[in-house]
Design a protein around this motif. Structure first.
Motif, short mmCIF file in Angstrom:
data_model
loop_
_atom_site.label_atom_id
_atom_site.label_comp_id
_atom_site.label_asym_id
_atom_site.label_seq_id
_atom_site.Cartn_x
_atom_site.Cartn_y
_atom_site.Cartn_z
N THR A 1 0.83 -1.19 0.00
CA THR A 1 0.00 0.00 0.00
C THR A 1 0.87 1.25 0.00
O THR A 1 0.52 2.25 -0.61
CB THR A 1 -0.97 0.01 1.19
OG1 THR A 1 -0.23 -0.17 2.40
CG2 THR A 1 -1.99 -1.11 1.06
N ASP B 1 -9.64 3.52 4.79
CA ASP B 1 -9.74 2.12 4.36
C ASP B 1 -10.30 1.96 2.96
O ASP B 1 -9.80 1.16 2.17
CB ASP B 1 -10.63 1.33 5.33
CG ASP B 1 -10.02 1.20 6.71
OD1 ASP B 1 -8.83 1.55 6.88
OD2 ASP B 1 -10.72 0.75 7.62
N VAL C 1 -7.75 2.41 0.22
CA VAL C 1 -6.77 1.34 0.14
C VAL C 1 -7.40 0.06 -0.40
O VAL C 1 -6.84 -0.60 -1.29
CB VAL C 1 -6.12 1.11 1.52
CG1 VAL C 1 -5.12 -0.03 1.47
CG2 VAL C 1 -5.44 2.39 2.00
N PHE D 1 -0.39 -3.83 4.76
CA PHE D 1 -1.84 -3.92 4.79
C PHE D 1 -2.21 -5.36 5.08
O PHE D 1 -1.57 -6.26 4.54
CB PHE D 1 -2.42 -3.50 3.43
CG PHE D 1 -3.92 -3.40 3.43
CD1 PHE D 1 -4.53 -2.21 3.79
CD2 PHE D 1 -4.70 -4.48 3.09
CE1 PHE D 1 -5.92 -2.12 3.80
CE2 PHE D 1 -6.07 -4.39 3.10
CZ PHE D 1 -6.67 -3.21 3.46
N PRO D 2 -3.20 -5.60 5.90
CA PRO D 2 -4.06 -4.66 6.62
C PRO D 2 -3.38 -4.08 7.85
O PRO D 2 -2.51 -4.69 8.45
CB PRO D 2 -5.25 -5.52 7.02
CG PRO D 2 -4.70 -6.90 7.14
CD PRO D 2 -3.61 -7.00 6.12
N ARG D 3 -3.81 -2.87 8.22
CA ARG D 3 -3.25 -2.17 9.38
C ARG D 3 -4.23 -2.10 10.55
O ARG D 3 -3.84 -1.67 11.63
CB ARG D 3 -2.85 -0.75 8.99
CG ARG D 3 -1.68 -0.70 8.04
CD ARG D 3 -1.36 0.75 7.72
NE ARG D 3 -0.34 0.87 6.69
CZ ARG D 3 0.90 1.23 6.92
NH1 ARG D 3 1.30 1.49 8.13
NH2 ARG D 3 1.75 1.32 5.93
N GLN E 1 -9.75 -3.33 8.47
CA GLN E 1 -9.14 -3.61 7.17
C GLN E 1 -8.97 -5.11 6.96
O GLN E 1 -9.15 -5.61 5.84
CB GLN E 1 -7.79 -2.91 7.04
CG GLN E 1 -7.88 -1.42 6.88
CD GLN E 1 -6.51 -0.76 6.82
OE1 GLN E 1 -5.49 -1.40 7.00
NE2 GLN E 1 -6.51 0.54 6.55
N THR F 1 -2.38 -0.99 14.90
CA THR F 1 -2.07 -2.08 13.97
C THR F 1 -1.82 -3.42 14.67
O THR F 1 -2.20 -4.46 14.15
CB THR F 1 -0.87 -1.70 13.08
OG1 THR F 1 -1.15 -0.43 12.49
CG2 THR F 1 -0.66 -2.71 11.98
#
Length: 193
Positions: A32, A62, A65, A87-89, A93, A154
């Motif tokens: 990302t 989100d 992304v 990603f995902p964070r 997500q 995260t």
């Protein structure tokens, strides 16, 4: 199909290990950060919006992304797999990514987390800032904010994948080739499961 989430804070070595994983397993790299930087370089509306947020150390929304990722999935529907880098964070997500992959009859195979302490991360990022030209790697206050953002928002993603039995932590401090060897052992183990 091998769908791998390479996880860890800024400066953990995700970019370095991604290159080695991509070469060995012929995966499509979905970073990302790279996607956003290319939008910024192109001067697109999305890029300008993302740059404003990134310069403040704030995560990009989100839906932006996820949309970029879906476009990449469509473009590479016949790939051997994907490596998700950065990603995902967030758990939200993660859920959105699972839903997106399910629409293509796919799922995440494994999340590999590179574990590095905050002091080492800060040193690595400042060092990278000397050669990368990235302003977000040259400001210690911004680096600490990014690490704190990771720790607060995260890290819960690891719990999400751990609950699915898809989380593996690997020490991200040491020789690059040794860390890569640990990653390949993990991929071999989960691929046989």
């Amino acid at each position: 199909m091998l769908n791998l989430v390479l996880f860890g804070p800024p400066g953990a070595g995700k970019g370095t290990q991604s290159e080695k994983i991509i070469a060995k397993y012929n995966l499509i790299h979905l970073s990302t950060g790279d996607l956003l930087r290319s939008e910024i370089q192109a001067g697109s509306e999305l890029g300008l919006r993302a740059k404003t947020l990134m310069d403040q150390g704030i995560l990009v929304p989100d839906e932006v992304v996820i949309g970029m990722i879906e476009n990449k999935l469509k473009d590479h529907h016949d790939a051997a797999g994907f490596i998700f880098d950065g990603f995902p964070r967030t758990v939200k997500q993660s859920e959105a990514l699972d839903e997106l992959l399910a629409r293509y009859d796919e799922s995440i195979t494994v999340m590999i987390a590179l574990v590095v302490d905050d002091q080492e991360l800060s040193a690595r990022l400042l060092n990278r800032g000397k050669t990368s030209g990235r302003p977000d790697d040259q400001n210690e206050e911004l680096i600490n904010k990014r690490i704190q953002e990771y720790n607060n928002k995260t890290r819960p993603v690891a719990d999400y994948y751990q609950q699915q039995g898809k989380f593996v932590a690997i020490d991200g401090i040491g020789e690059i080739d040794f860390i890569f060897e640990e990653i390949t052992k993990t991929i071999a183990r989960v691929s046989q499961a």
